[in-house]
Enzyme design. Structure first.
Site, mmCIF file in Angstrom:
data_model
loop_
_atom_site.group_PDB
_atom_site.id
_atom_site.type_symbol
_atom_site.label_atom_id
_atom_site.label_comp_id
_atom_site.label_asym_id
_atom_site.label_seq_id
_atom_site.Cartn_x
_atom_site.Cartn_y
_atom_site.Cartn_z
ATOM 1 N N HIS A 465 0.828 -1.213 0.000
ATOM 2 C CA HIS A 465 0.000 0.000 0.000
ATOM 3 C C HIS A 465 0.860 1.259 0.000
ATOM 4 O O HIS A 465 0.681 2.144 -0.850
ATOM 5 C CB HIS A 465 -0.926 -0.014 1.217
ATOM 6 C CG HIS A 465 -1.780 1.203 1.356
ATOM 7 N ND1 HIS A 465 -3.078 1.265 0.935
ATOM 8 C CD2 HIS A 465 -1.502 2.436 1.878
ATOM 9 C CE1 HIS A 465 -3.581 2.466 1.176
ATOM 10 N NE2 HIS A 465 -2.630 3.204 1.752
ATOM 11 N N GLU A 466 1.774 1.345 0.945
ATOM 12 C CA GLU A 466 2.590 2.560 1.040
ATOM 13 C C GLU A 466 3.471 2.735 -0.192
ATOM 14 O O GLU A 466 3.760 3.867 -0.603
ATOM 15 C CB GLU A 466 3.431 2.544 2.317
ATOM 16 C CG GLU A 466 2.612 2.573 3.601
ATOM 17 C CD GLU A 466 1.643 3.743 3.676
ATOM 18 O OE1 GLU A 466 1.932 4.812 3.089
ATOM 19 O OE2 GLU A 466 0.585 3.580 4.304
ATOM 20 N N HIS A 469 1.752 4.746 -2.772
ATOM 21 C CA HIS A 469 1.954 6.192 -2.586
ATOM 22 C C HIS A 469 3.320 6.608 -3.135
ATOM 23 O O HIS A 469 3.461 7.664 -3.772
ATOM 24 C CB HIS A 469 1.890 6.538 -1.104
ATOM 25 C CG HIS A 469 0.527 6.515 -0.499
ATOM 26 N ND1 HIS A 469 -0.540 7.201 -1.018
ATOM 27 C CD2 HIS A 469 0.053 5.893 0.625
ATOM 28 C CE1 HIS A 469 -1.611 7.018 -0.252
ATOM 29 N NE2 HIS A 469 -1.270 6.214 0.744
ATOM 30 N N HIS A 472 3.252 7.010 -6.763
ATOM 31 C CA HIS A 472 2.540 8.231 -7.136
ATOM 32 C C HIS A 472 3.490 9.430 -7.107
ATOM 33 O O HIS A 472 3.403 10.332 -7.951
ATOM 34 C CB HIS A 472 1.378 8.442 -6.157
ATOM 35 C CG HIS A 472 0.264 9.286 -6.681
ATOM 36 N ND1 HIS A 472 -0.866 9.566 -5.942
ATOM 37 C CD2 HIS A 472 0.076 9.919 -7.863
ATOM 38 C CE1 HIS A 472 -1.681 10.325 -6.642
ATOM 39 N NE2 HIS A 472 -1.122 10.557 -7.806
#
Length: 676
Positions: A465-466, A469, A472
Site C-alpha cells: 500500500h505505502e 503512494h 505516485h
C-alpha cells in the site's frame, strides 16, 4: 532586514547529494530552527516582490514566481517534519511545538494577502496551457477557502483559530505517541505468550531489553485499535489486558489524556467553518475534495453501514459457535484466526516465513513495479538516511535515466509515531528541475540481530500500500510543484496506493516473492487457493471497524461551535449508535483518544472516509486491469501516463475517466467487500 548566517548549516543551500537528498549526517537539531527562520523570512521577501512588481500581473510574474518561491522553507520543513514523524528526539519535539503555530501563521500571511490575491485574480489565462490555467484556478480557490473574502476582524479571528488548532494538533500528536509507548504491555513470563510465533516472542524480549526490562517481554502497540498479537495469544487474560491497553490510550485522565484537546479542536473547527460561511467543518472539507458534496459522502457511508453490520453479525455468530463461550471484544481476532484455520485451512501465522521483508521488497514490490512501469531499483549503500535503519534505493527508468530516490524505514522505535505512511523529501517538478525523493515508513517489530524479518499479512499489505503512494510520487511528471505526485485531494490520494495492493496475490508476483525464508520453498498453490477462497471472511469486521472510525470522524465535524460535548466518550458512543455502526464487539478502528489521522495534523479531519471513497475507484481499476490482460507493460504504461504521472495537474476524476472510459460505479466495491 534578513539575518545573516554562516554557511555551515547544510539546509541553507541545496543539497549536493544525488537528487537533493538532505545530508542528514551533517544536520543537527539546531540547524532546523535556523533554516526555518531563514526560510520564513526569505519566503515573505519573495511574496512581497511579487506584490510590489510594477508590471501588470501575468502568469509568469505572478503564478510562476509563486511556484518558485519558498524553496528554502520547503527544504527545511520537509526534512524537519520527516524527523517529527519518524525519529523525533526531545529537541525535535520541542521545536515542533514552537514552529507549528508559526508555520500556520505564515500560511495565513500568504493566503490572506489581499494584494497577492488581486494579482492572481488579474491573470489572463486565455493563452495558457491546461496545466497552467489550472494552477491559477487552484490558487484562487485556496485564497477563497482560506478566508480572503473576510473583513479584517474576521481574518484576525481566523488567524487566531488557525494558530490554536496548529498548537493543539501538535500537542495531540505528541501525547498520542507517548501514550502508545507507555501503554505497551510488559509481561514477566514467556508462558504468557503461548501461541505467539517464536520470532514475535524474540522481538518482544528484544523490545523489553531495549526498554530496560531485560528478561521480560514487551508487547508494543500499533496505532489502530486491533493489535496483531491478539490473533495468536492463547491466554485470554493477556488478550484482555492488551485490548484494554489499546483502547484506553489517550482517555485515562492522566497526563497523556487527549480528550479535552479533541473537544477544543472540534469547537475551533466549527468556528472556522462558520467564519468561512459553511454549515460545519465537514461541509468546508468537502469543498476541497473530489466528492461532489458532503451529502454524497453521507449517502455512500449510509448505504454501506447496514450491510457491513449484518456481515459482522454473521461472523460473530460463527465465532461464538467455535469459541463455545460468550464472546468479548478481545476474543474476536483470536477466534477469527481459528475460523480461518479450521474452516478455510488458512493459518496466517504459518504464512509469515514466506513473507520475509527483503524478499518481499526485491522480488515482490520492486518486481511488480518493474513489470508494470519498466523502472528498476538499485540500493545505494553510499547514501544515508536520518537513521541507521533507513535504506536508500536509486530508481531508474527503463532507458537507464534517473527517476529519483526511494527510502525505506520499516522498523518501529520509540522515536517514531505509529502506523504506516509515505512522505516526500523532494517533489518532482519540471519547472524547478527536481526529481522525487520519497520515503515509506512502517512499524514492524525489529527482530534480534541476524534473524529474518517476517511479515504478517497486514504488514505485507501495508508495505504494498505505502509503495503505491511512493509510486505516485516517483512517477509524477508535472511542471509545477503544487501539482506534484500525491498533492491531490485527500479523498483521491489513497486510490493509487490501494491499486498497488492488487499485486499481493497476483500469481506471477506472488510466485516470485512468497518463498520460505529458510528453504526457498514456494508458497504451495493449495495455500494460495485457500487464501483466495477465504477472501471475504473477516470483511464484516474490517468494514464495520473502518466505517466506525469514518463516521466518528464526521460526527466530530458536523458539530456547531456551541454544541461540542463535555463527555467525549459518551459522545463517541452516541454518535456510533446514531450512525447505525455501533457493534458491541467491534470498536472503531480508531477511537477519539488515539485518532491521530483527524486530530494530529495528518490532514484527514472530516476526510477519513477517503479510504473507502478511493476504494470505489480502486475496485474499478482492478477490474480494468483484469479486463485488459492484467500485469502488462502496456497496461502499466497507460496507468502511469494517464493517472500516476498527472498528480493534480488536471482534475483527478478526469484522469480516472480517461483511464476507465467512464465514471466509477459502486458495484465493484460492494462485490469485493461482500456487501451486495
Amino acid at each position: 532586514m534578513c539575518k545573516v548566517y554562516f554557511m555551515t548549516n547544510p539546509l541553507l543551500s541545496r543539497s549536493p547529494l544525488p537528487y537533493g537528498l538532505p545530508p542528514f549526517a551533517g544536520i543537527h537539531a539546531s540547524h532546523y530552527a535556523e533554516a526555518v527562520d531563514a526560510g520564513l523570512a526569505k519566503h515573505l521577501e519573495e511574496i512581497q516582490a511579487i506584490v510590489d512588481n510594477s508590471e501588470p500581473a501575468s502568469f509568469t510574474n505572478t503564478a510562476v514566481a509563486m511556484e518558485r518561491s519558498g524553496r528554502l522553507l520547503e527544504r527545511a520543513t520537509a526534512s524537519f517534519f520527516t524527523l517529527v514523524s519518524a525519529d523525533a528526539s526531545d529537541a525535535i519535539r520541542d521545536l515542533e511545538t514552537e514552529l507549528s503555530p508559526r508555520l500556520s501563521a505564515h500560511e495565513d500571511d500568504i493566503f490572506l494577502n489581499r494584494a497577492l490575491f488581486d494579482r492572481f485574480a488579474a491573470i489572463d489565462t486565455t493563452n495558457c496551457d491546461a496545466e497552467s490555467a489550472r494552477l491559477v484556478e487552484e490558487y484562487l480557490k485556496e485564497f477563497r477557502q482560506s478566508g480572503i473574502h473576510l473583513e479584517v476582524a474576521g481574518q484576525e479571528q481566523l488567524k487566531a483559530v488557525n494558530a490554536e488548532l496548529s498548537r493543539l494538533g501538535t500537542e495531540f500528536g505528541q501525547r498520542v505517541k507517548e501514550a502508545m509507548k507507555s501503554a505497551a504491555l510488559l509481561l514477566d513470563s514467556e508462558d504468557e505468550l503461548t501461541g505467539l510465533p517464536a520470532d514475535d516472542v524474540a522481538s518482544a524480549a528484544e523490545a523489553a531489553r531495549v526498554a530496560g526490562h531485560d528478561g521480560k517481554f514487551l508487547l508494543t502497540l500499533i496505532q489502530p485499535t486491533n493489535q496483531p498479537a491478539m490473533a495468536a495469544l492463547e491466554n485470554r487474560e493477556v488478550r484482555r489486558r492488551l485490548f484494554e491497553a489499546s483502547v484506553s490510550r489517550g482517555s485515562d485522565s492522566g497526563d497523556l489524556d487527549v480528550l479535552a484537546l479533541a473537544r477544543s479542536m472540534a469547537r475551533l473547527r466549527a468556528e472556522k467553518a462558520a467564519l468561512l460561511g459553511f454549515a460545519n467543518y465537514a461541509e468546508l472539507e468537502a469543498d476541497r475534495q473530489t466528492a461532489p458534496d458532503f451529502e454524497a459522502v453521507q449517502t455512500m457511508l449510509g448505504r454501506l453501514a447496514p450491510a457491513a453490520v449484518r456481515n459482522a453479525d454473521a461472523e460473530a455468530a460463527a465465532l461464538a459457535e467455535i469459541a463455545g463461550h460468550p464472546l468479548e471484544t478481545w476474543d474476536w481476532a483470536f477466534y477469527s484466526a481459528k475460523v480461518r484455520r479450521e474452516k478455510y485451512a488458512v493459518d496466517e501465522q504459518a504464512l509469515r516465513p514466506y513473507f520475509e521483508l527483503d524478499r518481499v521488497l526485491r522480488d515482490g514490490i520492486f518486481h511488480a513495479a518493474t513489470s508494470l512501469y519498466g523502472i528498476t531499483f538499485h540500493e545505494r549503500g553510499d547514501l544515508a538516511g536520518y537513521h541507521p535503519d533507513v535504506r536508500v534505493w536509486e530508481v531508474r527508468n527503463e532507458d537507464g535515466s534517473g527517476l529519483g530516490l526511494f527510502l525505506g524505514d520499516y522498523y518501529t522505535r520509540e522515536t517514531k509515531r505509529g502506523g504506516a505512511w509515505m512522505n516526500c523529501l523532494v517533489e518532482q517538478s519540471g519547472l524547478l528541475g527536481t526529481k522525487a525523493v520519497v520515503i515509506n515508513n512502517l512499524n514492524i517489530s525489529k527482530p534480534p540481530a541476524g534473524e529474518p524479518t517476517l511479515l504478517t499479512l497486514d504488514e505485507l499489505r501495508a508495505a504494498f500500500h505505502e509503495f503505491g503512494h511512493a509510486l505516485h510520487g516517483l512517477l509524477s511528471s508535472v511542471t509545477y510543484p503544487r501539482f506534484s505526485g500525491t498533492s491531490v485531494p485527500r479523498d483521491f490520494v489513497e486510490y493509487p496506493s490501494q491499486v498497488n495492493e492488487m499485486w499481493i496475490l497476483w500469481p506471477e508476483v506472488l510466485a516470485n516473492y512468497a518463498r520460505h525464508y529458510a528453504t526457498g520453498e514456494q508458497l504451495p498453490q493449495d495455500v494460495v487457493d485457500k487464501l483466495n477462497k477465504s477472501r471475504l471472511w473477516g470483511e464484516g469486521f474490517a468494514t464495520t471497524e473502518y466505517l466506525g472510525a469514518a463516521l466518528l470522524d464526521l460526527a466530530w465535524h458536523v458539530l456547531e461551535p456551541g454544541n461540542v460535548p463535555e463527555d467525549a466518550l459518551e459522545f463517541e458512543a452516541k454518535a456510533l449508535a446514531a450512525a447505525g455502526i455501533a457493534h458491541p464487539l467491534i470498536p472503531p478502528r480508531y477511537r477519539t483518544g488515539y485518532f491521530q489521522h483527524i486530530f494530529a495534523g495528518a490532514g484527514y479531519a472530516a476526510g477519513y472516509y477517503s479510504y473507502i471513497w478511493s476504494e470505489v475507484l480502486d475496485a474499478e481499476t482492478v477490474d480494468w486491469f483484469t479486463e485488459n490482460g492484467g500485469m502488462t507493460r502496456a497496461n502499466g504504461e497507460r496507468f502511469r501516463q494517464e493517472l500516476l504521472s498527472r498528480g493534480n495537474s488536471r482534475d483527478p476524476l478526469e484522469s480516472f475517466r480517461i483511464l476507465r472510459g467512464r465514471d466509477a460505479r459502486l458495484e465493484p466495491l460492494l462485490k469485493r467487500r461482500g456487501l451486495e
